[in-house]
Enzyme design. Structure first.
Site, PDB file in Angstrom:
ATOM      1  N   ASP A  34       0.831  -1.203   0.000  1.00  0.00           N
ATOM      2  CA  ASP A  34       0.000   0.000   0.000  1.00  0.00           C
ATOM      3  C   ASP A  34       0.863   1.250   0.000  1.00  0.00           C
ATOM      4  O   ASP A  34       0.500   2.277  -0.556  1.00  0.00           O
ATOM      5  CB  ASP A  34      -0.893   0.029   1.230  1.00  0.00           C
ATOM      6  CG  ASP A  34      -1.996  -0.989   1.144  1.00  0.00           C
ATOM      7  OD1 ASP A  34      -2.955  -0.902   1.909  1.00  0.00           O
ATOM      8  OD2 ASP A  34      -1.881  -1.895   0.294  1.00  0.00           O
ATOM      9  N   GLU A 113     -47.052 -13.697  -3.758  1.00  0.00           N
ATOM     10  CA  GLU A 113     -45.734 -13.845  -3.135  1.00  0.00           C
ATOM     11  C   GLU A 113     -45.499 -12.715  -2.151  1.00  0.00           C
ATOM     12  O   GLU A 113     -46.132 -11.666  -2.247  1.00  0.00           O
ATOM     13  CB  GLU A 113     -44.644 -13.790  -4.220  1.00  0.00           C
ATOM     14  CG  GLU A 113     -44.740 -14.921  -5.215  1.00  0.00           C
ATOM     15  CD  GLU A 113     -43.794 -14.725  -6.389  1.00  0.00           C
ATOM     16  OE1 GLU A 113     -42.835 -13.932  -6.284  1.00  0.00           O
ATOM     17  OE2 GLU A 113     -44.034 -15.368  -7.413  1.00  0.00           O
ATOM     18  N   LYS A 115     -43.367  -9.633  -0.760  1.00  0.00           N
ATOM     19  CA  LYS A 115     -42.482  -8.650  -1.404  1.00  0.00           C
ATOM     20  C   LYS A 115     -41.308  -8.389  -0.472  1.00  0.00           C
ATOM     21  O   LYS A 115     -41.432  -7.675   0.521  1.00  0.00           O
ATOM     22  CB  LYS A 115     -43.247  -7.361  -1.690  1.00  0.00           C
ATOM     23  CG  LYS A 115     -42.466  -6.370  -2.522  1.00  0.00           C
ATOM     24  CD  LYS A 115     -43.381  -5.238  -2.982  1.00  0.00           C
ATOM     25  CE  LYS A 115     -42.672  -4.306  -3.951  1.00  0.00           C
ATOM     26  NZ  LYS A 115     -41.526  -3.626  -3.390  1.00  0.00           N
ATOM     27  N   ASP A 117     -37.952  -7.054   1.082  1.00  0.00           N
ATOM     28  CA  ASP A 117     -37.407  -5.704   1.087  1.00  0.00           C
ATOM     29  C   ASP A 117     -35.880  -5.764   1.045  1.00  0.00           C
ATOM     30  O   ASP A 117     -35.205  -5.669   2.058  1.00  0.00           O
ATOM     31  CB  ASP A 117     -37.884  -4.961   2.338  1.00  0.00           C
ATOM     32  CG  ASP A 117     -37.749  -3.468   2.166  1.00  0.00           C
ATOM     33  OD1 ASP A 117     -37.443  -3.020   1.047  1.00  0.00           O
ATOM     34  OD2 ASP A 117     -37.944  -2.747   3.153  1.00  0.00           O
ATOM     35  N   TYR A 225     -37.539 -15.296  -7.724  1.00  0.00           N
ATOM     36  CA  TYR A 225     -38.967 -15.200  -8.029  1.00  0.00           C
ATOM     37  C   TYR A 225     -39.336 -15.015  -9.497  1.00  0.00           C
ATOM     38  O   TYR A 225     -40.503 -14.841  -9.823  1.00  0.00           O
ATOM     39  CB  TYR A 225     -39.630 -14.121  -7.187  1.00  0.00           C
ATOM     40  CG  TYR A 225     -38.902 -12.802  -7.132  1.00  0.00           C
ATOM     41  CD1 TYR A 225     -38.713 -12.030  -8.258  1.00  0.00           C
ATOM     42  CD2 TYR A 225     -38.416 -12.325  -5.909  1.00  0.00           C
ATOM     43  CE1 TYR A 225     -38.061 -10.828  -8.199  1.00  0.00           C
ATOM     44  CE2 TYR A 225     -37.760 -11.110  -5.833  1.00  0.00           C
ATOM     45  CZ  TYR A 225     -37.585 -10.357  -6.983  1.00  0.00           C
ATOM     46  OH  TYR A 225     -36.944  -9.164  -6.912  1.00  0.00           O
ATOM     47  N   LYS A 312     -48.465  -2.573  -1.235  1.00  0.00           N
ATOM     48  CA  LYS A 312     -47.560  -2.209  -0.148  1.00  0.00           C
ATOM     49  C   LYS A 312     -48.327  -2.065   1.154  1.00  0.00           C
ATOM     50  O   LYS A 312     -49.370  -1.416   1.194  1.00  0.00           O
ATOM     51  CB  LYS A 312     -46.859  -0.891  -0.476  1.00  0.00           C
ATOM     52  CG  LYS A 312     -45.935  -1.047  -1.658  1.00  0.00           C
ATOM     53  CD  LYS A 312     -44.612  -0.361  -1.409  1.00  0.00           C
ATOM     54  CE  LYS A 312     -43.721  -0.550  -2.608  1.00  0.00           C
ATOM     55  NZ  LYS A 312     -42.629   0.389  -2.657  1.00  0.00           N
ATOM     56  N   CYS A 406     -21.308  18.249  26.001  1.00  0.00           N
ATOM     57  CA  CYS A 406     -21.716  16.916  26.435  1.00  0.00           C
ATOM     58  C   CYS A 406     -22.649  16.998  27.642  1.00  0.00           C
ATOM     59  O   CYS A 406     -22.318  17.648  28.625  1.00  0.00           O
ATOM     60  CB  CYS A 406     -20.474  16.093  26.780  1.00  0.00           C
ATOM     61  SG  CYS A 406     -20.876  14.467  27.430  1.00  0.00           S
ATOM     62  N   CYS A 409     -20.706  15.335  30.784  1.00  0.00           N
ATOM     63  CA  CYS A 409     -19.478  15.850  31.394  1.00  0.00           C
ATOM     64  C   CYS A 409     -19.184  17.300  31.049  1.00  0.00           C
ATOM     65  O   CYS A 409     -18.215  17.878  31.535  1.00  0.00           O
ATOM     66  CB  CYS A 409     -18.284  14.969  31.024  1.00  0.00           C
ATOM     67  SG  CYS A 409     -17.751  15.211  29.323  1.00  0.00           S
ATOM     68  N   CYS A 424     -18.275  13.351  22.045  1.00  0.00           N
ATOM     69  CA  CYS A 424     -17.659  13.963  23.213  1.00  0.00           C
ATOM     70  C   CYS A 424     -16.222  13.450  23.252  1.00  0.00           C
ATOM     71  O   CYS A 424     -15.994  12.254  23.341  1.00  0.00           O
ATOM     72  CB  CYS A 424     -18.396  13.558  24.488  1.00  0.00           C
ATOM     73  SG  CYS A 424     -17.433  13.946  25.959  1.00  0.00           S
ATOM     74  N   CYS A 430     -15.470  11.137  30.889  1.00  0.00           N
ATOM     75  CA  CYS A 430     -16.908  11.251  30.669  1.00  0.00           C
ATOM     76  C   CYS A 430     -17.571   9.964  31.165  1.00  0.00           C
ATOM     77  O   CYS A 430     -17.276   8.886  30.639  1.00  0.00           O
ATOM     78  CB  CYS A 430     -17.142  11.490  29.175  1.00  0.00           C
ATOM     79  SG  CYS A 430     -18.857  11.700  28.714  1.00  0.00           S
TER      80      CYS A 430
END
Ligand code: AMP
Ligand code: ZN
Length: 672
Positions: A34, A113, A115, A117, A225, A312, A406, A409, A424, A430
């Site tokens: 690299d 069927e 659907k 996602d 499908y 849907k 924050c 703290c 923070c 903290c």
């Protein structure tokens, strides 16, 4: 340098770096370090600055900004990948049914069927072997993501013997199960990475990754499908689904043949409720006319088939009042805003809070104090605010201003360029960060300390016994005081102290992971330990040197260097070292399985059906062989799988290097 010289050098560097990118990202077989890559890239960038007129529009310098991304090859679909018409209520479905009836009469069936996602994928098979996987893209052409899709277990690389045609295409959905999503997303949060919003985004982010070895670590699943063949093989869609199942494809079992639209509506009613019991997300159902002949009769519009439609599910939504916004600080200091809502009933549960993700989300919603907001619950467990009913806003309502300090703290928050979250920075002072850090340190994947749990950490912190990780190893000096405390029995104190003592033997990689350095997950910790061997060498490494280690990118490198720059961290490390924790890699004795490959050198390239490249590499090394990093006359064998880069093949052929398969490699191992 003359313009002509510059032009030649720019062209040569561009071509070379493109090849290296290809080796690295597609073949996962880099042939230079690299660091060398970065030097060349820098030289190119400087020349391009001086002579912008010669810069390639697609120059590798334009793709570096943290991580390099290589575009995938674009492939035109043989059959366009259309979308589906959408419906959102029963009436629209009944209208669809009537249109179909008008066109083809009353004698037909539907296949219902789920659907899924996820993201749709086109798979091409040639003589029973997976040839190509392409994303939908713009429907006409998509990205060739074959290498990544090969890592999906439920997509067969080779089919069961069967009467499938020589060439066909099959389409389906690639997705991630909710459980895997939550687990992996939590791991991202643990090391300070941005979490994904839902399994779909995680799945599509994964498919677009450059490193297929990384893809393989993220479990994706797939349901098919649609079957596309040149010659029609079946009379109905239903038959084709059954056939592809027998060829070895994953077809969802919740598929149903319906004779009448009423049966379709009943199917929808069932799945609208049952969808939450599935292990994956669905966002509706898909309705397809079963007979392929009737499908042809119905034909297509420009955008979608006339013989299929999707329904849907409605995301459940309610309106309620935003009472306040609170801010949670996590282990890595990352701040998450949370909306506190007037309790309201939604999809059977009382909702009091909703996630707001980050400051951008608050801006996007333009949230004001006391706003009336719409809350939705989709597949996700935590509801989200989707919008504001602005009409109900009081004229003097103030916008929600993101906090600057924050809440735990009081330290001023920071937000790094390009990141959505605020942090923070006070990680050693903290409270939630200190406790979270210690909980991470004792956790199962890190030091795995017996007898010490998350709640005990909180109690011990609150009582003032522990403020830093190293204080855990001083607890034994407080044994008597601890035994006085009513929450602890003598036995549990002894167990805890014993567990703490035992943990000093945990290997260095666990200690390093346990420190909770941003972006240093388990795998990264292992790689770092394997490469640097001890903490001193690791702490001395510059960003460039870290960057040169396989799988360590600039983001991780910078995070490490930043970590060592804080004197408080160094103090902790020195204490832990003095307390006897492991800061040096274990010397592993390599026990060879055989000497059958001794004196022989190998390179592994491409993708294999049965083994990962790492597995093959281990096999070679365990039998005395050596892995080389680039093709040279010293190389004895190139072990080649599918999708090997053409440049590599050419080079190997030029040098007359024997190219063998994984099976031939196994034979070599077994033969002695
Ligand atoms: P939409 O994106 O809303 O137009 O819906 C079309 C998309 O639904 C297709 O591109 C597929 O990715 C997806 N889909 C999910 N499940 C199915 C299924 N069972 N049949 C067809 N398409 C499906
Ligand atoms: Zn803080």
């Amino acid at each position: 340098m003359s313009p002509t010289e510059a032009k030649n050098r720019i062209e040569a560097l561009t071509a070379e770096l493109k090849q290296h990118n290809y080796n690295y990202y597609v073949l996962a077989m880099p042939t230079i370090t690299d660091m060398d890559f970065d030097f060349k890239l820098k030289e190119l960038a400087e020349l391009e600055k001086q002579f912008p007129e010669f810069a390639d529009g697609d120059s590798p310098t334009q793709k570096v900004g943290g991580d390099i991304t290589k575009e995938f090859e674009t492939v035109k679909h043989q059959w366009p990948m259309l979308s589906l018409g959408n419906t959102y209520n029963e009436q629209e479905l009944i209208d669809f049914d009537e249109r179909v009836r008008k066109a083809i009469g009353d004698d037909f069936e539907y296949v219902c069927e789920l659907k899924f996602d996820g993201l749709s994928m086109s798979l091409t098979y040639q003589n029973g072997k997976l040839e190509r996987a392409v994303t939908r893209g713009d429907g006409v052409q998509g990205d060739d993501v074959t290498t990544n899709v090969r890592t999906i277990q439920s997509i067969p690389k080779k089919l069961h013997p069967g009467d499938y045609p020589d060439h066909f295409e099959i389409r389906g959905e690639v997705f991630m199960h909710r459980k895997a999503f939550e687990k992996l997303n939590n791991e991202r949060i643990e090391i300070g990475e941005q979490p994904y919003a839902n399994p779909r985004n995680f799945a599509s982010g994964t498919i677009k990754m450059q490193d297929s070895a990384e893809v393989a670590k993220r479990p994706l699943d797939s349901f098919q499908y649609f079957l596309y063949t040149d010659k029609q093989l079946f009379k109905t869609h239903w038959e084709s689904l059954n056939a592809v199942k027998s060829w070895g494809f994953h077809v969802c079992e919740h598929t149903q043949l319906c004779r009448h639209i009423d049966e379709v509506l009943a199917f929808i009613a069932v799945w609208d409720k049952k969808r939450f019991d599935l292990s994956y997300d669905i966002d509706g159902i898909v309705l397809k006319v079963n007979s392929l002949e009737q499908q042809q009769e119905l034909g297509f519009t420009a955008k979608s088939p006339r013989w299929a439609i999707s329904y849907k599910f409605k995301a459940q939504s309610v309106e309620t009042i935003l009472q306040s916004v609170s801010y949670q600080v996590g282990r890595t200091g990352s701040v998450t805003p949370v909306a506190n809502l007037k309790p309201v009933l939604l999809a059977g549960t009382t909702v009091k809070r909703a996630s707001l993700h980050n400051a951008n989300e608050i801006l996007r919603l333009d949230l004001h104090e006391g706003d009336s907001v719409y809350v939705e619950k989709g597949g996700e467990i935590i509801p989200k605010i989707t919008g504001v009913n602005v009409a109900k806003r009081q004229s003097d309502a103030k916008p929600i201003d993101y906090i600057t300090h924050c809440p735990e703290c009081g330290t001023e928050l920071v937000r790094k360029e390009g990141e959505a979250n605020h942090y923070c920075p006070n990680d050693e002072g903290c409270p939630p960060q200190i406790m979270g850090k210690m909980q991470h340190f004792i956790g199962r994947k890190a030091m795995n300390i017996d007898g010490l749990g998350d709640e005990t950490i909180v109690t011990l912190y609150e009582k003032g016994f522990i403020k830093h990780i190293s204080d855990i190893y001083e607890l034994h000096t407080h044994a008597d005081e601890l035994k006085q405390m009513d929450r602890f029995g003598e036995r549990s104190i002894t167990n805890m102290l014993e567990g703490i003592e035992q943990s000093k033997k945990m290997p260095f990689e666990k200690v390093l992971f346990g420190m909770g350095i941003r972006y240093v997950g388990e795998t990264v910790a292992k790689k770092l330990v394997a490469y640097f061997k001890n903490i001193d060498a690791l702490m001395k490494a510059s960003v460039e040197e870290l960057n040169a280690v396989e799988e360590i990118g600039p983001r991780i490198a910078e995070s490490l260097v930043e970590y060592w720059a804080d004197p408080q961290h160094i103090e902790q490390i020195e204490k832990l070292r003095a307390q006897g924790l492991q800061m040096v890699a274990e010397e592993k004795e390599v026990v060879l399985a055989s000497e059958s490959l001794s004196g022989k050198t190998f390179i592994i390239s491409g993708v294999f059906e049965k083994y990962s490249r790492d597995e093959l590499k281990d096999m070679i090394e365990q039998n005395g062989g050596k892995i080389l990093s680039s093709i040279s006359p010293k190389l004895n064998y190139l072990v080649a799988g599918d999708n090997m880069g053409p440049a590599k093949l050419e080079k190997a052929n030029k040098l007359n290097i024997p190219i063998i398969s994984d099976e031939e490699l196994l034979k070599m191992i077994a033969s002695v």
